[in-house]
Design a protein around this motif. Structure first.
Motif, mmCIF file in Angstrom:
data_model
loop_
_atom_site.group_PDB
_atom_site.id
_atom_site.type_symbol
_atom_site.label_atom_id
_atom_site.label_comp_id
_atom_site.label_asym_id
_atom_site.label_seq_id
_atom_site.Cartn_x
_atom_site.Cartn_y
_atom_site.Cartn_z
ATOM 1 N N LEU A 141 0.816 -1.221 0.000
ATOM 2 C CA LEU A 141 0.000 0.000 0.000
ATOM 3 C C LEU A 141 0.843 1.262 0.000
ATOM 4 C CD1 LEU A 141 -2.850 -0.948 2.519
ATOM 5 C CD2 LEU A 141 -3.028 -0.681 0.039
ATOM 6 N N LEU A 142 1.894 1.270 0.817
ATOM 7 C CA LEU A 142 2.655 2.496 1.028
ATOM 8 C C LEU A 142 3.756 2.698 0.005
ATOM 9 C CD1 LEU A 142 2.939 4.936 2.907
ATOM 10 C CD2 LEU A 142 4.549 3.605 4.269
ATOM 11 N N LEU A 143 4.348 1.591 -0.484
ATOM 12 C CA LEU A 143 5.501 1.714 -1.358
ATOM 13 C C LEU A 143 5.207 1.331 -2.796
ATOM 14 C CD1 LEU A 143 6.780 1.583 1.586
ATOM 15 C CD2 LEU A 143 8.816 0.715 0.460
ATOM 16 N N LEU A 144 4.538 0.199 -3.000
ATOM 17 C CA LEU A 144 4.385 -0.300 -4.356
ATOM 18 C C LEU A 144 3.291 0.418 -5.140
ATOM 19 C CD1 LEU A 144 4.873 -4.142 -3.815
ATOM 20 C CD2 LEU A 144 6.564 -2.369 -4.278
ATOM 21 N N VAL A 145 2.231 0.861 -4.462
ATOM 22 C CA VAL A 145 1.155 1.559 -5.183
ATOM 23 C C VAL A 145 1.656 2.856 -5.823
ATOM 24 C CG1 VAL A 145 -1.028 2.780 -4.897
ATOM 25 C CG2 VAL A 145 -0.741 0.510 -3.908
ATOM 26 N N PRO A 146 2.403 3.722 -5.099
ATOM 27 C CA PRO A 146 2.927 4.920 -5.776
ATOM 28 C C PRO A 146 3.852 4.584 -6.944
ATOM 29 C CG PRO A 146 3.038 5.198 -3.405
ATOM 30 C CD PRO A 146 2.678 3.765 -3.655
ATOM 31 N N LEU A 147 4.683 3.543 -6.778
ATOM 32 C CA LEU A 147 5.553 3.155 -7.886
ATOM 33 C C LEU A 147 4.729 2.653 -9.067
ATOM 34 C CD1 LEU A 147 8.400 1.262 -5.981
ATOM 35 C CD2 LEU A 147 8.300 3.659 -6.661
ATOM 36 N N GLY A 148 3.643 1.938 -8.778
ATOM 37 C CA GLY A 148 2.768 1.480 -9.849
ATOM 38 C C GLY A 148 2.111 2.628 -10.591
ATOM 39 N N VAL A 149 1.775 3.689 -9.874
ATOM 40 C CA VAL A 149 1.192 4.868 -10.514
ATOM 41 C C VAL A 149 2.171 5.472 -11.515
ATOM 42 C CG1 VAL A 149 0.431 7.234 -10.099
ATOM 43 C CG2 VAL A 149 -0.386 5.395 -8.634
ATOM 44 N N LEU A 150 3.452 5.553 -11.131
ATOM 45 C CA LEU A 150 4.443 6.107 -12.044
ATOM 46 C C LEU A 150 4.557 5.260 -13.309
ATOM 47 C CD1 LEU A 150 7.358 7.135 -9.647
ATOM 48 C CD2 LEU A 150 5.619 8.586 -10.669
ATOM 49 N N ALA A 151 4.629 3.938 -13.137
ATOM 50 C CA ALA A 151 4.746 3.064 -14.295
ATOM 51 C C ALA A 151 3.522 3.176 -15.206
ATOM 52 C CB ALA A 151 4.935 1.617 -13.837
ATOM 53 N N GLU A 152 2.331 3.260 -14.601
ATOM 54 C CA GLU A 152 1.101 3.368 -15.396
ATOM 55 C C GLU A 152 1.071 4.661 -16.202
ATOM 56 O OE1 GLU A 152 -2.803 4.837 -16.317
ATOM 57 O OE2 GLU A 152 -1.603 5.592 -14.635
ATOM 58 N N GLN A 168 7.377 11.628 -20.879
ATOM 59 C CA GLN A 168 8.793 11.289 -20.899
ATOM 60 C C GLN A 168 9.385 11.321 -19.483
ATOM 61 O OE1 GLN A 168 9.825 14.206 -24.174
ATOM 62 N NE2 GLN A 168 11.189 12.546 -24.755
ATOM 63 N N ALA A 169 8.949 12.281 -18.667
ATOM 64 C CA ALA A 169 9.427 12.352 -17.284
ATOM 65 C C ALA A 169 9.031 11.093 -16.520
ATOM 66 C CB ALA A 169 8.863 13.596 -16.590
ATOM 67 N N MET A 170 7.805 10.637 -16.714
ATOM 68 C CA MET A 170 7.370 9.417 -16.043
ATOM 69 C C MET A 170 8.124 8.195 -16.580
ATOM 70 S SD MET A 170 5.174 10.373 -13.791
ATOM 71 C CE MET A 170 6.271 11.811 -13.648
ATOM 72 N N ALA A 171 8.417 8.197 -17.892
ATOM 73 C CA ALA A 171 9.174 7.085 -18.470
ATOM 74 C C ALA A 171 10.594 7.041 -17.912
ATOM 75 C CB ALA A 171 9.197 7.209 -19.997
ATOM 76 N N LEU A 172 11.254 8.208 -17.810
ATOM 77 C CA LEU A 172 12.599 8.248 -17.230
ATOM 78 C C LEU A 172 12.572 7.817 -15.764
ATOM 79 C CD1 LEU A 172 14.444 11.435 -18.580
ATOM 80 C CD2 LEU A 172 15.057 9.041 -18.918
ATOM 81 N N SER A 173 11.531 8.214 -15.036
ATOM 82 C CA SER A 173 11.410 7.812 -13.635
ATOM 83 C C SER A 173 11.244 6.303 -13.525
ATOM 84 C CB SER A 173 10.216 8.511 -12.986
ATOM 85 O OG SER A 173 10.380 9.913 -13.015
ATOM 86 N N THR A 174 10.475 5.714 -14.432
ATOM 87 C CA THR A 174 10.301 4.267 -14.420
ATOM 88 C C THR A 174 11.616 3.563 -14.745
ATOM 89 O OG1 THR A 174 8.005 4.567 -15.135
ATOM 90 C CG2 THR A 174 8.944 2.367 -15.375
ATOM 91 N N ILE A 175 12.372 4.117 -15.692
ATOM 92 C CA ILE A 175 13.692 3.556 -15.996
ATOM 93 C C ILE A 175 14.600 3.638 -14.776
ATOM 94 C CG2 ILE A 175 15.788 3.907 -17.364
ATOM 95 C CD1 ILE A 175 13.992 4.754 -19.686
ATOM 96 N N LEU A 176 14.550 4.773 -14.071
ATOM 97 C CA LEU A 176 15.342 4.932 -12.854
ATOM 98 C C LEU A 176 14.972 3.874 -11.817
ATOM 99 C CD1 LEU A 176 17.347 6.471 -11.093
ATOM 100 C CD2 LEU A 176 15.550 8.121 -10.577
ATOM 101 N N MET A 177 13.678 3.609 -11.670
ATOM 102 C CA MET A 177 13.247 2.566 -10.749
ATOM 103 C C MET A 177 13.806 1.210 -11.168
ATOM 104 S SD MET A 177 9.285 3.324 -9.720
ATOM 105 C CE MET A 177 8.647 3.368 -11.384
ATOM 106 N N ALA A 178 13.718 0.901 -12.464
ATOM 107 C CA ALA A 178 14.177 -0.402 -12.946
ATOM 108 C C ALA A 178 15.685 -0.554 -12.769
ATOM 109 C CB ALA A 178 13.783 -0.574 -14.416
ATOM 110 N N VAL A 179 16.442 0.506 -13.076
ATOM 111 C CA VAL A 179 17.898 0.441 -12.933
ATOM 112 C C VAL A 179 18.281 0.225 -11.482
ATOM 113 C CG1 VAL A 179 20.024 1.801 -13.098
ATOM 114 C CG2 VAL A 179 18.397 1.799 -14.993
ATOM 115 N N CYS A 180 17.642 0.961 -10.588
ATOM 116 C CA CYS A 180 17.957 0.826 -9.172
ATOM 117 C C CYS A 180 17.594 -0.558 -8.654
ATOM 118 C CB CYS A 180 17.216 1.888 -8.364
ATOM 119 S SG CYS A 180 17.519 1.792 -6.598
#
Length: 544
Positions: free
Chosen positions: A292-303, A512-524
């Motif tokens: 709820l606290l961590l994965l949902v916000p990350l899912g919003v970015l990916a979506e 594009q900002a959301m795509a770069l953020s998703t890439i940052l998540m994946a790289v990390c």
């Protein structure tokens, strides 16, 4: 020996931290050849500044307490339980910590603001409230507690607690009398890092707090970048510096009173599958909190990275490989920021490990006021305005023999400043827990100090060293405050590229900002998962 270990960290911080910060503050307090220290009382007497100071302090305390309450059960679960997907989830936990604050603020607005998830489901909005700020701070710092406290917890010998239970102590009493005192230095270190990060919070407060809330960091940025009032910004920087120094002094005193030698064991032998309904319930509660606290916000970015006007697709990702010829914000394709960030982060991690490792070794044994003051000094970059550090780099490192303003190394140096405290705070509790008699026995048998470190300390702290490397790499990837001032336009980092895209209107820029953020998540996540695999191999090879 101790002074030799302290030499490199002392020079590093003197040249790349103290000199730039003192220079920028001094320039702000001087005018017409005279000092303006009288401005300090004037600035601090203002009602608006007093309100900023009060809010900065209490929200940092509240954020720290809330993070500890929510994350300590997670630290226990990851230290003592084995369950499917544990390694992947442990790596994913650190991803929020490296995301640019602007991106996290936007994600939480999508969850808590107008038209967000809570608004759609229950008609509840939390944006522009302190609750949104506190939840975002827990989102950022959950991994700090889990990895810092859990790293030591997994190495504590569970037979000590079992012995207390055999002698008649209840479950809670055994935990309070045996485990809690052993974890106290690690918990204090985690609490210190959470407090410093929330005390200097910038992007989260600026986006989620609206005009009603401002921390010292937000006010320093406003006075510097918007009002061009360097004297007021300098005063606030001095206040922030003094407050952080006081917190570090209290921390050093409390940790020194709790130091003890612990029996450390192989963490692979301390974890097991949950047994009984209570343990499975605890595991379920922790996994639910993480979801709820961590994965949902990350899912919003990916979506949002996949959402386009014509439906879902990879249009935003494909656009990252091109340069916008119509007045774009980049001299190179935004995708180049991925390679830049990885190179900078690797160099910054290496610097942080060398400087932080030497400092932790020097601070291992109890010492006098000079060494304790050195310990506090090394933590100051976490509590000093990144805006101040960035401006300080620009005005001080531009003349021989330190003419680095056009050099690529400037960015890793700034990132390493933030990574070093994590290396020290992660390694120090484990180093201090090593029984000194082991070192003494090795020395009596003729081992040199270097060999004592290699044969006694390193095998025991190798796991902590890998955790520290993961933290240093993660914070280097996500560092934004200082990097935004010194990164070259043709070599942007991922956070800088995201901020530039978010600062321009248009659906494509936002996507594009959301795509770069998703890439940052994946790289990390990929880097931290690789680190977990390396850690497992080293610990399973019988290093303890």
């Amino acid at each position: 020996m101790r002074l030799g270990l302290m030499a490199v960290p002392a020079v590093f911080f003197a040249v790349f931290f103290a000199y730039p910060v003192v220079s920028i503050v001094g320039r702000g307090l001087e005018t017409g050849g005279g000092s303006r220290f009288g401005r300090i009382g004037e600035v601090l007497g203002r009602a608006d500044i007093q309100g900023v100071l009060w809010f900065t302090t209490w929200q940092a305390l509240a954020s720290t307490v809330l993070t500890l309450l929510i994350a300590l059960p997670g630290a226990y679960v990851f230290a003592r339980y084995e369950f499917p997907g544990k390694k992947l989830l442990r790596a994913a936990l650190t991803v929020p910590f490296v995301l640019p604050t602007v991106v996290v603020g936007t994600a939480f607005l999508a969850l808590l603001g107008r038209g967000g998830l809570l608004d759609d489901l229950w008609g509840v909005r939390l944006d522009t409230t302190v609750w949104a700020i506190l939840l975002a701070h827990v989102f950022f710092n959950y991994a700090v507690v889990v990895r810092t406290v859990g790293g030591l917890w997994s190495q504590l010998d569970p037979r000590q607690e079992e012995a207390a239970r055999v002698l008649g102590a209840g479950r809670f009493t055994a935990w309070r009398k045996v485990i809690l005192p052993a974890l106290a230095p690690s918990v204090a270190a985690a609490a210190l890092m959470v407090f410093l990060f929330t005390f200097t919070s910038f992007g989260v407060v600026q986006i989620l707090g609206g005009p009603s809330y401002a921390t010292l960091e937000v006010e320093i940025y406003r006075q510097t970048a918007q009002l061009l009032d360097l004297p007021t910004a300098a005063v606030l920087t001095m206040v922030q510096f003094a407050a952080v120094g006081g917190v570090l002094a209290v921390h050093a005193w409390t940790v020194r009173r709790r130091e003890t030698a612990l029996r450390l064991v192989d963490p692979a032998g301390t974890s097991r599958r949950p047994r009984g309904g209570r343990q499975w319930a605890l595991l379920g509660a922790v996994l639910g909190t993480i979801a709820l606290l961590l994965l949902v916000p990350l899912g919003v970015l990916a979506e949002r990275s996949l959402s386009t006007s014509g439906g879902y697709g990879f249009d935003h990702y494909r656009a990252l490989a091109t340069i916008d010829e119509g007045g774009g914000v980049f001299l190179v394709p935004p995708l180049d920021a991925v390679g830049n960030s990885l190179r900078y982060a690797l160099v910054a991690t290496l610097i942080a490990l060398v400087v932080g490792g030497l400092a932790a070794a020097a601070l291992t044994r109890r010492a006098g006021r000079l060494v304790r003051g050195f310990d506090a000094l090394l933590m100051l970059p976490l509590g000093v305005s990144a805006v101040t550090v960035g401006f300080g780099f620009l005005i001080t490192l531009d003349k021989p023999p330190l003419d680095l303003r056009s050099s690529w190394i400037l960015v890793p140096l700034a990132q390493a400043l933030v990574g070093v405290p994590f290396v020290i705070r992660t390694m120090l509790p484990v180093l201090r827990a090593v029984d000194g008699r082991l070192r003494e026995a090795a020395a009596v048998l003729g081992a040199s100090p270097l060999r004592v470190w290699r044969e006694v300390d390193l095998p025991l702290v190798r796991r902590a060293l890998l955790i520290a490397a993961g933290f240093a790499f993660a914070v280097s990837l996500g560092e934004f405050g200082a990097t935004v001032f010194i990164a070259r336009p043709d070599h942007p980092t991922l956070p800088v590229a995201v901020a530039r895209l978010l600062g321009r209107p248009g659906e494509l820029n936002y996507g594009q900002a959301m795509a770069l953020s998703t890439i940052l998540m994946a790289v990390c996540a990929g880097a931290l998962l690789l680190l977990e695999r390396v850690r497992v191999r080293t610990t399973s090879a019988g290093e303890f």
